[in-house]
Structure formats: C-alpha cells, structure tokens
Scaffold this motif. Structure first.
Motif, PDB file in Angstrom:
ATOM      1  N   ALA A 253     124.600 -27.057  50.736  1.00 34.80           N
ATOM      2  CA  ALA A 253     125.646 -26.743  51.706  1.00 34.80           C
ATOM      3  C   ALA A 253     127.030 -26.689  51.079  1.00 34.80           C
ATOM      4  O   ALA A 253     127.961 -26.177  51.683  1.00 34.80           O
TER       5      ALA A 253
ATOM      6  N   ARG B  52     123.630 -24.761  61.685  1.00 30.36           N
ATOM      7  CA  ARG B  52     122.953 -24.430  60.426  1.00 30.36           C
ATOM      8  C   ARG B  52     122.875 -22.923  60.189  1.00 30.36           C
ATOM      9  O   ARG B  52     122.658 -22.486  59.065  1.00 30.36           O
ATOM     10  N   ASN B  55     126.358 -21.814  58.323  1.00 28.80           N
ATOM     11  CA  ASN B  55     126.437 -21.850  56.851  1.00 28.80           C
ATOM     12  C   ASN B  55     125.124 -21.409  56.211  1.00 28.80           C
ATOM     13  O   ASN B  55     124.893 -21.636  55.028  1.00 28.80           O
ATOM     14  N   ARG B  84     129.387 -20.628  51.846  1.00 28.65           N
ATOM     15  CA  ARG B  84     129.166 -22.077  51.960  1.00 28.65           C
ATOM     16  C   ARG B  84     130.302 -22.853  51.306  1.00 28.65           C
ATOM     17  O   ARG B  84     130.589 -23.979  51.676  1.00 28.65           O
TER      18      ARG B  84
END
Lengths: 342, 256
Positions: A253, B52, B55, B84
């Motif tokens: 992430a 979710r 990203n 991201r």
C-alpha cells in the motif's frame, strides 16, 4: 441407496483383495497352489486380477442390494445408523478379516523365521562381527578422519549451492505468491518437477551421477544438491504459504514495487525459519552423504563399504565410531542453534 | 469548508468478487479536498472494499475513480504503484513488519521513491531519514525509534503506521477501521492524530468507522453504505434514530 462411485470402488477392491487373499492362503496351506512360474505369466496375472475384481464388484452389488453396511458405506455415505444389527457391523468384521489375512500373508512373504534368528551358526557370525566393531582398529583413524572431512564438505557444498536455488524457487513454488493464472501454471510445473526429483532417492541420483561424472565426491555432492533443492524448495515454500498477509499489504500500500514487497513484506517473516531448515538440511546431508558414499559418492561411506566388503570388522568399527561422533556433534549442534534462533 | 473542490470522484464503482459476491453496486460519491469523510455501515456493507478499491488493493470490476485527471480504476502495473504513493493507507491490524524497527517501518513509506537496491541495503536519502524521525516525533514515539515494531502496544503500532503513511507525503489517507482492534480507551489518541493530520497538513482522510460516536466527533461528513449501495450522505449530525435504523437495520440498537 444411491450409486456412489467412490463407495463402489473401495468395496470392489476390498472384496477382490479379500477373495484373493483367501484363495492364495488356502492354496498355500493345502499345498494346492500351482508352481511359481504359473504366477509369473503376465497374461495369467491380468486374467486373475480381472476375475477377482469382477467377483469383488458382484459382491459389492450384492451388499448394496441386501443393504449390508460395507466399509465403503461407512466411509462415503452420509447416512448414520444407530441400530446395532448384524448387517450394520459387517464393515467392522470385514476390516478385521482384511487385517488378519494381511498379517498372515505378510509373515509368509517375509519368510519370517525365529529359527534363522537364533540359528547357532548365524548367531556366531553376528558375534564375530560385533566383537570386531567393538574393538575398533584405530590405526586407520587418520584416513577415516580425512574421509569424514570429505563427507562434511560434500554435504556443505551441496547445501550451499542448493540454498540460493531453493530460495528463488520457494517464491515460484508458493501458491499465495503465484496467483496470476500464468504464474499458477508455472507453479504447478515446478511443483510437479520437484516432486519427481524428490521422489527419486538420493541413492539413485548418486548412482546416476557416478556414471555421469565418475565415481567420487563430486557425484555424491551433485546427488545431494539435487535432492536438497527439491526438499528445501518444498519446506521453504510452505513457510511462504503460511506468512501473514498483513505486512505484505502494508508494504504494498505504500506503493512499493514487487521486489520491494517481497524484500520488506515477506522476507522478514521467513528468514529465521529458512535458516533453521537450512541448518537442519546440512545436518541431514552429512548423514545422507555417508550412505551415498556406499554407492561411490566418495567420503567416509566409500571407505566403509571397502572394509565391509573385505569383512574387516575392526576397521569398520573405527569408521562407525567416527561417523557416530560426527553425527552426534552435528545433531546436537544444529538442534541447539535452531532452538536459539526460534 | 469555504469552497469545495472535488479531490476524488467515484462514479458507479462496482466490485464483484470471484465467488460472485457483489460488494459494491454502483457507488458514486465525491470526496472533497481536505475533508474528513467517514464511511459507515455494517460489516459486509462494502466499506472496506470501497477503500481498498481506491488504492487498488482490490481491483474494481466496473466504474471510475477519478483522481487528478486519472482514472485509478483503469490503471495497471507501475501506474497503480505510483498512485499508491499518493494515497496512503492504514489498516485495522496495523500491518507493520514486526521484525523491523520502528524507524525502518516508517522509512518503508518512502519505498515508492527509493530504488530497490538502495532500499534493501538501507541507503535511504538523508532527508528521508530526517523526515522519518520528525514524523515519529509528531506521533509521540520519538523514544521508540530503534525498538522492534512487534514490541509496541496496539495503539503505538497504529501510530507508527500513521507515521509510515505520512512518510509517503500522501494527498489522501485511507483509514480502514483504524481503531477497531484497539482498546476503546486508546481510540481517541489515534483518532486525534488522524484529525490533526487532516487539519494541519490538509490531507484528505477517508475513514471507515464502526462507532457513530467517533463519526460525530471527528468527521466533517459521512456516507453510509448498505449492501454495496450508498444509503446516506451528509453531515454526521443528521444521523438521527431514523437514519440509524435505516443504515444498520431495524434490529440494531445504539450503544451508549
């Protein structure tokens, strides 16, 4: 009762086996079995097996029709019966029967004999052998030490080369890394290939390589290396498959690349178990290198087989002592290290 | 907020999982620059999936997510990694790398702008290292810099995760149930830091929350999801008992 393939298959095979066992055992004890040549004819084997399977299938159909509860029913049908009738315990009786027949048959096949075990002449031979081994001839100790060092280095190099290869393969062989359809195909291919490599004993690989590169330590090393790659890849990739997904997502992430995700998300989780398995593999390899030496893989094993071939038991005793000490030291040492880094 | 500029425009976002479950059924919402947007709803309502998708930890199966003239939903490979870098995320389970130090975890926030070998060898840029220490100070963990991350408490770990997110210099921060695995008494410290980041650094925050109290206390605006659809959008103060029943179902009761 509905038709169930698995149930029918296991029933047919078990009934066929039972019938065949009864037929052969009866023949054996009555002395009415045909000669051995009779059973070495492949056509007769085919016909015979088919005959028993057909009879097994007939019995399966019969049991199904008469609602006897067979082993197949017990394993694969969902129905639960609480009533304890004769037909409901049939499957248990069948298991006992199969077990007893198998025990009797295996005793006959193994030629199990207390007579041989306590035969006086044979017993004296064993005593002579043990006497030799228990009074080792330490004159050959320098050569034995030389050979065991060779063995340890064979094992070390085999492990050392196998580790990076297995490290790379472990990601390719992990289901949770290879999620993409193409990647999954690669995963399946690698797994299958390594399973085949692993299912061939290192002893056989050593024979193959001693023909390929000649008898000696190099052949032994190659055999162990190949086996280690296959085994380590399996163990490593199982570790990769068990990791926690959280950190991997956390790293992903942040916008990290694939290699960074592996380096930061996966590697920290696997590094200690990897080291542990690697030390253990080296430990196993030292023991295996000894065995591989027996077929020409070099090291202490080769030395052992030479003295054993000449029935020089006191020299064999010396080698056994050297092997035992080294294996014990490595075993304890590796267990200690693995415990410490847990 | 005096003037509203759209930071993230979500249009008809759909997500169907391979097992056939439709987690999002055409969600449309505008996220404004600099706001603290709370996303509420029952478990399984699709709020995690929504975050979710933003990203791209999940890949949407339909719709658009427009961010800086780009459709996030249709990006691939390096485009996803670049986005991201701009959109940080913190997780319910913190998702730190436990065996690494706190500092190393925070520095991971700069991975997207650091080459592979530099990052693996630990050769982060000096300015990044300074920034990491600065952010650790900001979340009140300066003295824990060289401690292993898994030795910290849950609340501390979440603050490290916030520092890691800040390290990315993000424009948007996604927070997926950031306080759900924390002791209720520690909720507010973490939420306070999120609020501070939102107000002082001007980072847009999208935050999934369970507790309505927290929504009312911290968020500027809220949307509610139910079965993958938006059932409410407005100020948290508007969520009265009637709305509550609509969002959480007839059987739900408010916990005081």
């Amino acid at each position: 009762m509905q038709i169930n393939f698995k149930r029918s298959l296991i029933n047919t095979v078990l009934f066929a086996y039972t019938l065949a066992a009864v037929y052969f055992l009866t023949g054996y004890f009555m002395g009415t079995l045909p000669s051995k040549e009779h059973f070495l004819d492949i056509d007769k084997i085919k016909v015979g097996s088919l005959l028993f399977l057909v009879m097994g299938f007939v019995l399966d159909c019969g049991s199904n029709w008469s609602s006897l509860k067979t082993i197949g029913d017990q394993l694969f049908s969902k129905k639960i019966e609480f009533v304890k009738t004769a037909s409901n315990v049939f499957w248990k009786l069948h298991i006992y029967l199969v077990l007893i027949l198998t025990i009797i048959a295996s005793i006959i096949v193994v030629e199990f004999s207390f007579m041989d075990l306590f035969d006086e002449y044979g017993f004296q031979g064993a005593v002579r052998l043990f006497k030799g081994i228990f009074s080792p001839n330490f004159e050959i100790l320098p050569r034995a030490l030389h050979a065991i060092v060779e063995t340890i280095y064979i094992a070390f190099l085999a492990t050392f080369i196998a580790v990076p290869i297995a490290f790379f393969f472990s990601f390719v062989g992990a289901k949770n890394v290879m999620t993409h359809p193409v990647a999954f195909a690669v995963y399946m291919t690698l797994r299958t290939f390594l399973n085949i490599v692993r299912s061939v004993e290192p002893l056989i690989w050593a024979i193959i390589f001693s023909v390929w590169v000649g008898i000696g330590p190099f052949a032994g090393m190659l055999a162990l290396m190949l086996h280690s790659v296959a085994s380590l890849t399996k163990q490593y990739s199982e570790i990769v498959e068990c990791i926690d997904d959280g950190p991997v997502e956390g790293v992903k992430a942040t916008g990290a690349g694939i290699l960074q995700t592996i380096a930061f998300g996966i590697v920290p989780q696997i590094v200690l178990p990897y080291i542990s398995f690697t030390i253990y593999r080296w430990d196993i390899n030292v023991r295996m290198a000894t065995v591989i030496g027996l077929v020409g893989g070099g090291g202490i094993g080769t030395m052992l087989i030479q003295y054993q071939g000449q029935a020089m038991w006191r020299e064999v005793g010396c080698i056994v002592v050297v092997i035992a000490v080294v294996v014990w030291v490595l075993d304890t040492g590796s267990a200690y290290i693995r415990e410490a880094i847990k | 907020m005096s003037e509203k500029t759209t930071h993230l425009k979500v249009k008809n976002l759909e997500k169907m999982y391979p097992n056939g479950v439709k987690a999002l059924k055409g969600l449309s919402v505008d996220v404004y620059k600099g706001e603290f947007l709370a996303v509420i709803g029952l478990s399984g309502s699709g709020k995690s999936t929504f975050l979710r998708c933003v990203n791209r930890l999940n890949d949407p199966t339909g719709g658009e997510i427009i961010f800086e003239d780009q459709d996030i939903a249709s990006l691939s490979g390096s485009g996803v990694r670049k986005i991201r870098g701009d959109i940080a995320m913190i997780f319910q389970k913190f998702n730190l790398v436990g065996r690494h130090t706190v500092l190393s975890n925070v520095l991971m926030g700069s991975l997207s702008r650091t080459g592979f070998f530099r990052s693996v060898m630990g050769f982060y840029k000096e300015e990044d290292k300074e920034k990491a220490v600065e952010y650790l100070k900001l979340v009140g963990l300066a003295e824990k810099t060289h401690v292993r991350a898994d030795e910290l408490s849950g609340g501390q770990q979440q603050r490290v995760a916030i520092a890691r997110a800040l390290m990315q210099q993000p424009k948007i921060l996604l927070a997926d149930e950031p306080v759900a695995s924390l002791d209720p008494a520690l909720c507010h410290t973490v939420m306070d830091y999120l609020k501070e980041i939102n107000k002082s650094l001007g980072i847009t925050v999208l935050c999934n929350l369970h507790h309505l109290d927290l929504v009312k206390e911290y968020s500027d605006r809220a949307i509610a999801l139910k079965d993958g659809e938006k059932v409410f959008e407005g100020s948290p103060a508007e969520i009265n008992d009637e709305w509550f029943k609509q969002i959480y179902g007839e059987e739900a009761r408010r916990v005081q």
